[in-house]
Motif scaffolding. Structure first.
Motif, PDB file in Angstrom:
ATOM      1  N   VAL A 114       3.641   1.629  -4.795  1.00  0.00           N
ATOM      2  CA  VAL A 114       2.510   1.751  -3.873  1.00  0.00           C
ATOM      3  C   VAL A 114       2.460   3.190  -3.392  1.00  0.00           C
ATOM      4  CG1 VAL A 114       1.506   0.984  -1.702  1.00  0.00           C
ATOM      5  CG2 VAL A 114       2.712  -0.660  -3.150  1.00  0.00           C
ATOM      6  N   ALA A 115       1.343   3.855  -3.664  1.00  0.00           N
ATOM      7  CA  ALA A 115       1.174   5.257  -3.260  1.00  0.00           C
ATOM      8  C   ALA A 115       2.307   6.126  -3.789  1.00  0.00           C
ATOM      9  CB  ALA A 115       1.089   5.361  -1.736  1.00  0.00           C
ATOM     10  N   GLY A 116       2.698   5.877  -5.044  1.00  0.00           N
ATOM     11  CA  GLY A 116       3.715   6.709  -5.681  1.00  0.00           C
ATOM     12  C   GLY A 116       5.132   6.436  -5.259  1.00  0.00           C
ATOM     13  N   VAL A 117       5.355   5.330  -4.552  1.00  0.00           N
ATOM     14  CA  VAL A 117       6.708   4.983  -4.106  1.00  0.00           C
ATOM     15  C   VAL A 117       7.044   3.569  -4.578  1.00  0.00           C
ATOM     16  CG1 VAL A 117       8.245   4.622  -2.142  1.00  0.00           C
ATOM     17  CG2 VAL A 117       6.565   6.475  -2.086  1.00  0.00           C
ATOM     18  N   SER A 136      -0.747   2.311 -13.791  1.00  0.00           N
ATOM     19  CA  SER A 136      -0.973   2.102 -15.232  1.00  0.00           C
ATOM     20  C   SER A 136      -0.007   2.883 -16.114  1.00  0.00           C
ATOM     21  CB  SER A 136      -2.420   2.457 -15.621  1.00  0.00           C
ATOM     22  OG  SER A 136      -2.644   3.851 -15.665  1.00  0.00           O
ATOM     23  N   ARG A 137       1.158   3.226 -15.567  1.00  0.00           N
ATOM     24  CA  ARG A 137       2.159   3.955 -16.352  1.00  0.00           C
ATOM     25  C   ARG A 137       3.546   3.361 -16.111  1.00  0.00           C
ATOM     26  NH1 ARG A 137       2.075   9.769 -14.037  1.00  0.00           N
ATOM     27  NH2 ARG A 137       2.427   8.465 -12.187  1.00  0.00           N
ATOM     28  N   ILE A 138       4.332   3.344 -17.183  1.00  0.00           N
ATOM     29  CA  ILE A 138       5.757   3.047 -17.029  1.00  0.00           C
ATOM     30  C   ILE A 138       6.466   4.381 -16.878  1.00  0.00           C
ATOM     31  CG2 ILE A 138       7.829   2.084 -18.102  1.00  0.00           C
ATOM     32  CD1 ILE A 138       6.036   0.190 -19.670  1.00  0.00           C
ATOM     33  N   VAL A 139       7.199   4.535 -15.795  1.00  0.00           N
ATOM     34  CA  VAL A 139       7.846   5.813 -15.520  1.00  0.00           C
ATOM     35  C   VAL A 139       9.344   5.623 -15.321  1.00  0.00           C
ATOM     36  CG1 VAL A 139       5.747   6.768 -14.472  1.00  0.00           C
ATOM     37  CG2 VAL A 139       7.466   5.652 -13.025  1.00  0.00           C
ATOM     38  N   ALA A 140      10.070   6.701 -15.529  1.00  0.00           N
ATOM     39  CA  ALA A 140      11.510   6.723 -15.293  1.00  0.00           C
ATOM     40  C   ALA A 140      11.808   7.817 -14.282  1.00  0.00           C
ATOM     41  CB  ALA A 140      12.270   6.990 -16.590  1.00  0.00           C
ATOM     42  N   SER A 141      12.554   7.458 -13.269  1.00  0.00           N
ATOM     43  CA  SER A 141      12.881   8.419 -12.221  1.00  0.00           C
ATOM     44  C   SER A 141      14.379   8.421 -11.977  1.00  0.00           C
ATOM     45  CB  SER A 141      12.154   8.054 -10.925  1.00  0.00           C
ATOM     46  OG  SER A 141      12.513   8.937  -9.880  1.00  0.00           O
ATOM     47  N   LEU A 164       8.380   8.462  -6.680  1.00  0.00           N
ATOM     48  CA  LEU A 164       8.218   8.663  -8.116  1.00  0.00           C
ATOM     49  C   LEU A 164       7.535   9.976  -8.456  1.00  0.00           C
ATOM     50  CD1 LEU A 164       7.155   5.031  -9.074  1.00  0.00           C
ATOM     51  CD2 LEU A 164       9.423   6.065  -9.251  1.00  0.00           C
ATOM     52  N   THR A 165       7.393  10.854  -7.486  1.00  0.00           N
ATOM     53  CA  THR A 165       6.821  12.167  -7.747  1.00  0.00           C
ATOM     54  C   THR A 165       7.656  12.900  -8.794  1.00  0.00           C
ATOM     55  OG1 THR A 165       6.017  12.322  -5.471  1.00  0.00           O
ATOM     56  CG2 THR A 165       6.159  14.381  -6.733  1.00  0.00           C
TER      57      THR A 165
END
Length: 332
Positions: A114-117, A136-141, A164-165
């Motif tokens: 939510v809102a990049g977190v 709409s993206r699968i990301v790895a942080s 997730l920035t």
């Protein structure tokens, strides 16, 4: 008719992991790991056992959901203070994406950011890498100084919020959405298996206490009011286990019902585990509410796991949505 009987290899896996956890995930170790909820020594032992590699194709053919369910149920019964379910889910997702991953401890966020977190991510406080869904993206942080960790939670689990920035994008678009849905179904099935393990073990504590605690010259388990409650809870847990096995079978065979069954298994197993541990806690009387007795550990873990995926409401909404979609498809 589906045969859920375990093979020799599956029985060996269950026996080996159960024995290992009996030695390295005792109630004393679980208590010592709180409030963070992570036991690094246990994680190291599981690594030597080869547990994190069960879902990886790097070591050959990865285990199917049927085998992973066995492992998750054993972990739940032992209240393992380690990210077994989330690491398996993240590893399966990375495999599908063609990424083997280099992190020692990788976790999965079952709730969209939510809102990049990514919020309330299990094991984020100790993970080397977090896999999440963000716009709409699968990301790895890789959690770092932006990680916000609650000081204490209901049952540990090293929960944290992850900014997730700057996260690495692994996939995007409709294909990524489908892959994340598969991973979410995996998480629901394996978490449901863990909840079944919690329900079985928690219920066993209540039954054993009811056998040994005497009132009016006889065991309290002989009183129908208590015996019927424990019996009803046992029936629910047995039903949840069968539903989890069916959901795992659907996942392994690619059945169109796998997402609906995964959501149903998660919801039903959560309710069964909470009722089983609640009835067992009440069987202990006032002792059940004290920290000295082990039943409260199971009661709190059952509550916490159900909340990590957004509570019963989120999974129930998924069941309804999928059922309506199936109905619409049948009308066309």
């Amino acid at each position: 008719m589906i045969d859920f009987s375990l093979s020799t290899e599956q029985l060996d896996l269950r026996a080996g992991l159960t024995a290992l956890l009996a030695d390295h995930s005792t109630p004393e170790r679980v208590r010592a790991a709180e409030p963070l909820g992570f036991d690094p020594a246990l994680w190291a032992v599981l690594g030597e056992f080869g547990f994190p590699q069960l879902a990886s194709s790097r070591e050959g053919t990865p285990a199917g959901l049927a085998e992973l369910v066995i492992a998750a149920q054993a972990a739940g019964a032992a209240l393992a203070s380690a990210p077994l379910v989330e690491t398996l889910v993240a590893t399966r997702l990375l495999d599908r994406l063609g990424h083997t991953g280099s992190a020692d401890l990788v976790t999965f966020s079952p709730r969209p950011a939510v809102a990049g977190v990514a919020r309330t991510v299990p094991w984020a406080a100790v993970a080397d890498q977090v896999i999440a869904w963000d716009e709409s993206r699968i990301v790895a942080s890789r959690p770092g100084h932006d990680l916000d960790c609650p000081k204490q939670t209901l049952a540990g689990l090293a929960i944290g919020h992850v900014d997730l920035t700057g996260a690495t994008v692994l996939a995007s678009g409709p294909e990524a959405a489908a892959l994340f849905d598969e991973a979410l179904a995996d998480w629901r099935i394996l978490t449901a298996a863990s909840l079944v393990g919690i329900g079985v073990a928690g219920l066993r504590l209540g039954v054993e206490y009811a056998k040994t605690r005497h009132q009016f010259g006889q065991p309290i388990g002989s009183f129908q009011a208590l015996a019927h409650q424990l019996a009803d809870a046992a029936t629910l847990v047995d039903g949840a286990e069968l539903l989890v096995l069916e959901a795992a079978w659907a996942g392994d065979t690619g059945s169109s019902r796998r997402h609906g069954l995964a959501a149903m298994a998660f919801t039903f197993a959560g309710r069964a585990a909470r009722q089983a541990t609640d009835r067992s806690l009440h069987a202990h009387g006032g002792y059940g509410y004290t920290m000295e007795y082990d039943i409260q550990l199971y009661f709190r873990r059952a509550k916490a796991l159900g909340l990590l995926g957004g509570g019963d409401g989120a999974a129930t909404d998924a069941v309804v949505t999928l059922a309506l979609a199936d109905t619409d498809e049948g009308r066309r």
